[in-house]
Design an enzyme around this catalytic site. Structure first.
Site, PDB file in Angstrom:
ATOM      1  N   ASP A 151       3.476  13.942  14.231  1.00 24.65           N
ATOM      2  CA  ASP A 151       3.561  13.869  12.772  1.00 24.65           C
ATOM      3  C   ASP A 151       2.176  13.835  12.135  1.00 24.65           C
ATOM      4  OD1 ASP A 151       4.844  13.891  10.335  1.00 24.65           O
ATOM      5  OD2 ASP A 151       5.247  11.748  10.302  1.00 24.65           O
ATOM      6  N   LEU A 157       0.820  -1.206   0.000  1.00 19.23           N
ATOM      7  CA  LEU A 157       0.000   0.000   0.000  1.00 19.23           C
ATOM      8  C   LEU A 157       0.855   1.258   0.000  1.00 19.23           C
ATOM      9  CD1 LEU A 157      -2.643  -1.042   2.680  1.00 19.23           C
ATOM     10  CD2 LEU A 157      -3.044  -0.818   0.227  1.00 19.23           C
ATOM     11  N   GLY A 163       8.633   1.453   7.592  1.00 14.05           N
ATOM     12  CA  GLY A 163       8.739   0.327   6.672  1.00 14.05           C
ATOM     13  C   GLY A 163       7.494   0.253   5.798  1.00 14.05           C
ATOM     14  N   GLY A 209       5.211   3.279   5.377  1.00 14.90           N
ATOM     15  CA  GLY A 209       4.811   3.965   6.596  1.00 14.90           C
ATOM     16  C   GLY A 209       6.024   4.551   7.279  1.00 14.90           C
TER      17      GLY A 209
END
Ligand SMILES: *[C@@H]1O[C@H](CO)[C@@H](O)[C@H](O)[C@H]1NC(C)=O
Ligand SMILES: *[C@@H]1O[C@H](CO)[C@@H](O)[C@H](O)[C@H]1NC(C)=O
Ligand SMILES: *[C@@H]1O[C@H](CO)[C@@H](O)[C@H](O)[C@H]1NC(C)=O
Ligand SMILES: *[C@@H]1O[C@H](CO)[C@@H](O)[C@H](O)[C@H]1NC(C)=O
Ligand SMILES: *[C@@H]1O[C@H](CO)[C@@H](O)[C@H](O)[C@H]1NC(C)=O
Ligand SMILES: *[C@@H]1O[C@H](CO)[C@@H](O)[C@H](O)[C@H]1NC(C)=O
Ligand SMILES: *[C@@H]1O[C@H](CO)[C@@H](O)[C@H](O)[C@H]1NC(C)=O
Ligand SMILES: *[C@@H]1O[C@H](CO)[C@@H](O)[C@H](O)[C@H]1NC(C)=O
Ligand SMILES: *[C@@H]1O[C@H](CO)[C@@H](O)[C@H](O)[C@H]1NC(C)=O
Length: 796
Positions: free
Chosen positions: A611, A492, A498, A495
């Site tokens: 974040d 997908l 990883g 992140g």
């Protein structure tokens, strides 16, 4: 290069002129030593002593012996800030002491002399003849003393060259190549390392490092009479409990163990490398290496390294792993002896069997992989027996509690409690644990392999929250099947630490799997951080963690799969943004605000996300927002308001000025990011240069300009259409501008934000100018990359 040459010059001059005054403590400026040397050249008498002495010579304070290759020097020194004088052996360039003669009898002044008597006693006296140290040897003919290039000071009989005495038999805190730790069972001689008391006092401190033999032969580190660390059994090449794979190419280790004695030593295989093993005054065993052209010593490894190295840290029948929190768990089939204490992380009472063994009705064995074998004080060695044979040994003796095969000693069996077991991610041995048959085979995730991971994490989680369900553990095969063996088609994206894969479980449920990159050093911290954090959090606007998987090298997090991906895929996409009408956008903004409020104050922990950005907001089927990616989040203690960090993690464009520039983060830095998010959601534009005409203004600057010019509705994304309540939109923009104000103290809290967004009546303050509204060249560069970056702020 220049530095190395200077050291070489230094070494040569040292060897040639032998003019040393007191060895200095290490100077941060090598040049000074150089200058000092030339000064001393003029000040001291020159005596050429070479590497040996006979009864006609003596060595006074200020004079030295130098080994033939120049590696070692024997002379007087004062350690640290001590004024006392000691005779010792050290490396000439950096004056690192490896041996001390009179460690318990320091000389008060510089009148010490090392004499060799005619009949072969090496003796250290002061000018009044008082003896500070002596080899205690005598009756030799033509004795000679020599400092070898190995660092060994030897006393020989002149003609026969018989060895009468050597410093290698009397180690202090340092083991050099060729030097041996010895345990002689006939004479009870024990040769071992003892730490210095302090850097200014070489007398024996609390720590000692000795060879020990029970069933296995290994090294023990003692504090007084307490065993504090064991290296684990010798395996023929090294010790099982010391994980240092790269050592293999550089060193060879020697261990002998027979009925008479056990010895340990090492050699360095590379001629251009020096190495020493030191037991330092804080009880650390450190190995250092240095290349011969001296560019300084490097610590190679040290022990004890972590809490699992501490001897019996988890008590009897406990097992320690640094991968999990808390680190201690009971062995399979065992439960805490004192559950209350165990919960309070007091593991001293250890664990006891849940089900008593029943030898006659057939117990079974459970294999633990990659562990440090338990202490062998109650173990027995049966020699070269196969694994099956070893199992038979154990099975037929009802008091046997475990067995293991070692390539060195063969079959080992234990009776009674098992202590000091830890789990390794590489290396280690398999240990077979005797359990009542009812304890075996009924447990889905523990069968065949030792995997305390999620169980432990969820125990922790249950402890802290009391009532939530356990965090399940996923089997690696389940995940492999679900993700098509981590195929690229299932990927997908990337992140925080990883890649993230889409997967489908056998029951059809979709999952998102975050896989920690093996080479991610920071990742392992972020992984643990995320698991521990998110396991405690439950909110409809936070992404849900379904479980985790820790197996071998793999570290995986399993999340609910959110099919409509992340917010950025909608608001910055021309087609999809049309799906977001005003109401939908407001709902998303409110959802994020509630999720953030939960993090900041409602979850009982105070969590700063650090974040927040559109790509970290996931959307479910109804486009409800869910905050994700807690890899960089921090928990604040009760009354903590802000924190400083050296590692600024986050994403430019979303970072508040005080965080990006000074590393200060607080709930107010999250509020800033939230404000940026709101403006992006309303405008459908990224917070970077938004049009060429206003090249130097970013979205914040643009919004501020429109606000001051009274035309701020112009910021609204055209895709929103015309159907919107103007007053609500204005309120929303005003709240966003309040959130991005330069001064963190001026920004509202999330509780205030939720209130201001939710009520029509609350009167809003006038916003001040936002922080970061000009796109400086630095900002442009970082924004254009769009990626998460790490800024290291120097000097904090
Ligand atoms: C040590 O040697 C020095 C110089 O050779 C001599 O003067 C002194 O008497 C000796 N001391 C002892 C105790 O042997
Ligand atoms: C030699 O050492 C003894 C014992 O420490 C001391 O009493 C004596 O004063 C010392 N002599 C000199 C000259 O320092
Ligand atoms: C002892 O060794 C440890 C590990 O290398 C180190 O952190 C510590 O500073 C050392 N202590 C001293 C006094 O050198
Ligand atoms: C051990 O197992 C046997 C056979 O199942 C049973 O008869 C016996 O009572 C058990 N003993 C104990 C102490 O549980
Ligand atoms: C152990 O036994 C096996 C088979 O009996 C033999 O092949 C092997 O060489 C033996 N190993 C040692 C170290 O004696
Ligand atoms: C069982 O093992 C222990 C420890 O090795 C030993 O002392 C004992 O004699 C053994 N018992 C039998 C029946 O072999
Ligand atoms: C070893 O056995 C002795 C005697 O049975 C016992 O007191 C001691 O606690 C045992 N040690 C371990 C580590 O189990
Ligand atoms: C999955 O991938 C690994 C490593 O790429 C490979 O060793 C393994 O055989 C694969 N398994 C399956 C079921 O494809
Ligand atoms: C969300 O995803 C589902 C499944 O892919 C899709 O049918 C639906 O249209 C999406 N919703 C929106 C608003 O795009």
């Amino acid at each position: 290069m220049a530095l190395v040459e200077w050291f070489l010059v230094l070494g040569i001059s040292a060897a040639a002129v032998l003019v040393h005054g007191q060895p200095e403590t290490q100077s941060p400026f090598p040049q000074y030593k150089f200058i000092f040397l030339f000064l001393s050249f003029n000040l001291f008498t020159v005596s050429i002593a070479g590497d040996a002495m006979t009864p006609t010579k003596s060595i006074a304070d200020g004079q030295t012996l130098i080994s033939s290759g120049g590696t070692f020097e024997l002379g007087f020194f004062s350690p640290g800030d001590s004024k006392n004088r000691y005779l010792g052996i050290y490396y000439p360039p950096d004056k690192i002491v490896v041996w001390v003669a009179n460690r318990i009898s320091p000389l008060g002044g510089s009148t010490g002399v090392l004499n060799l008597t005619g009949d072969g006693t090496l003796v250290l006296v002061n000018s009044t003849g008082y003896i500070f140290w002596s080899t205690g040897t005598s009756n030799a003919i033509n004795p000679v003393v020599q400092l070898l290039d190995s660092g060994n000071l030897v006393l020989l009989e002149g003609t026969s060259k018989t060895l009468l005495w050597q410093s290698f038999d009397h180690p202090t805190d340092t083991l050099l190549p060729g030097m041996k730790l010895v345990r002689d069972f006939r004479t009870n001689l024990d040769t071992y390392l003892t730490s210095w008391k302090s850097s200014s006092d070489p007398s024996p401190g609390d720590y000692s490092y000795k060879i020990n033999r029970n069933a296995a032969t290994e090294l023990f580190l003692w504090r007084g009479s307490d065993l504090i660390f064991r290296t684990g059994p010798w395996n023929g090449r090294g010790f099982d409990g010391i994980q240092a794979t790269k050592i293999a190419n550089l060193f060879r280790f020697h261990l002998t163990s027979n009925e008479y004695e056990a010895t340990y030593s090492f050699e360095v295989l590379d001629n251009s490398v020096l190495s020493r093993l030191v037991l330092n005054e804080t009880g650390m065993v450190q190995r250092f290496v240095r290349s011969k052209p001296n560019i300084g010593w490097h610590p190679y490894w040290w022990h004890p390294k972590d809490q699992c190295d501490e001897y019996a840290n988890c008590g009897a029948n406990g097992v320690c792993s640094t991968n999990y929190l808390p680190a201690c768990d009971c062995l399979k089939g065992f439960i805490p002896k004192s559950p209350q204490k165990w919960t309070m992380r007091d593991n001293t009472d250890g664990c006891v069997r849940r089900t008593a063994l029943n030898c006659s009705s057939g117990d079974g064995f459970f294999g633990l992989q990659q562990v440090k074998l338990p202490g062998t004080s109650n173990a027995t060695v049966h020699g070269n027996v196969s694994l099956e044979g070893c199992k038979d040994w154990c099975l037929k003796n009802c008091s046997c509690s475990a067995y293991a095969i070692s390539e060195w000693s063969g079959c080992n069996t234990w009776t009674g409690d098992l202590v000091d077991i830890r789990v390794f991610t590489e290396g280690g041995k398999d240990l077979y644990l005797r359990l009542a048959s009812s304890e075996l085979g009924n447990d889905y995730f523990l069968r065949g392999e030792f995997k305390p991971a999620c169980k432990t994490i969820s125990t922790h989680y249950k402890e802290s929250r009391g009532n939530e369900p356990e965090l399940p553990l996923f089997d690696i095969h389940t995940i492999r099947t679900a993700t098509n063996n981590f195929s690229d088609d299932n990927k997908l994206g990337e992140g925080g630490f990883g890649p993230v894969y889409k997967g489908q479980l056998e029951d059809g449920e979709n999952i998102a799997v975050k896989r920690l990159s093996k080479d991610s050093v920071q990742g392992i911290h972020e992984f643990t951080n995320e698991v521990l954090l998110i396991a405690k959090l439950q909110h409809r606007n936070l992404v849900r963690l379904l479980g985790c998987c820790i197996e071998g090298e793999e570290r995986l997090l399993v999340y609910e799969y959110l099919q409509n991906t992340s917010l950025d895929c909608f608001i910055f996409d021309r087609t999809r943004s049309a799906l977001l009408n005003w109401q939908k956008r407001l709902d998303i903004i409110l959802g994020i605000a509630r999720g953030l409020l939960y993090l900041h104050q409602d979850s009982r922990l105070k969590i700063i996300h650090r974040d927040l950005k559109t790509s970290n907001i996931l959307l479910d089927q109804e486009l409800n927002p869910k905050i994700s990616d807690f890899g960089t989040a921090r928990i604040f203690k009760g009354d903590q308001i802000e924190e400083n960090t050296i590692r600024v993690v986050g994403t430019y464009g979303y970072m508040s000025p005080e965080y990006a520039m000074e590393g200060i983060f607080s709930v107010k830095s999250d509020v800033f990011s939230f404000g940026v998010l709101v403006l992006e959601i309303l405008s459908g534009k990224k917070n970077r240069m938004i049009n060429q005409a206003q090249a130097r203004l970013n979205l914040l600057g643009h919004a501020w300009r429109l606000w001051t010019e009274g035309r701020c509705l112009e910021i609204l994304d055209e895709a929103v259409g015309c159907a919107y309540p103007e007053s609500k939109v204005l309120r929303c923009i005003q709240v966003a501008l309040l959130c991005v104000q330069e001064g963190s103290e001026d920004r509202p809290t999330m509780a205030e934000v939720v209130l201001m967004l939710g009520t029509e009546s609350a009167l809003l303050p006038q916003p001040q100018r936002p922080g970061f509204c000009i796109a400086t060249p630095l900002m442009e560069r970082d924004w254009s990359s769009g990626n998460k970056i790490t800024v290291t702020i120097e000097g904090r």
